[in-house]
Design a protein around this motif. Sequence first.
Motif, PDB file in Angstrom:
ATOM      1  N   PHE A   1       0.830  -1.204   0.000  1.00 35.73           N
ATOM      2  CA  PHE A   1       0.000   0.000   0.000  1.00 35.73           C
ATOM      3  C   PHE A   1       0.871   1.263   0.000  1.00 35.73           C
ATOM      4  N   LEU A   2       1.893   1.280   0.852  1.00 36.53           N
ATOM      5  CA  LEU A   2       2.764   2.457   0.934  1.00 36.53           C
ATOM      6  C   LEU A   2       3.546   2.690  -0.351  1.00 36.53           C
TER       7      LEU A   2
ATOM      8  N   ARG B   1      -1.964   5.253  -3.406  1.00 35.47           N
ATOM      9  CA  ARG B   1      -2.446   4.742  -2.109  1.00 35.47           C
ATOM     10  C   ARG B   1      -3.879   4.211  -2.195  1.00 35.47           C
TER      11      ARG B   1
END
Length: 106
Positions: free
Chosen positions: A90-91, A96
């Motif tokens: 996700f990061l 995002r």
Amino acid sequence: MIDVVDEAGQRIDRYDLMCSEIDNDVGPEVLELIDRVESGKDDLIDADGNGWVAYITRDKVWFESLYNDGEGGAVTLSQYKLAVETYLRFLSDPERKPIEVDFPEA
């Protein structure tokens, strides 16, 4: 932000400490620590971060806040690893976008 939710999208409280620790303290180095435990190089690792300590063993991972935000919240090593891998993915996404994965129950 990371949450473990049920099929109805409701947050599952028993994973809150793990999610808080991951949100606040996890970086790519945690996967290296998990690998050390999985490979048998270490039996227990105290992964000390800015606000949390994650105690990582082959059987379980549990958490302790350094700021009195909680202690306990044991999960399996495979659950923790999946959560960390998903959060890091996700990061790394510049947009995002939310990521949904099937989370195994212990």
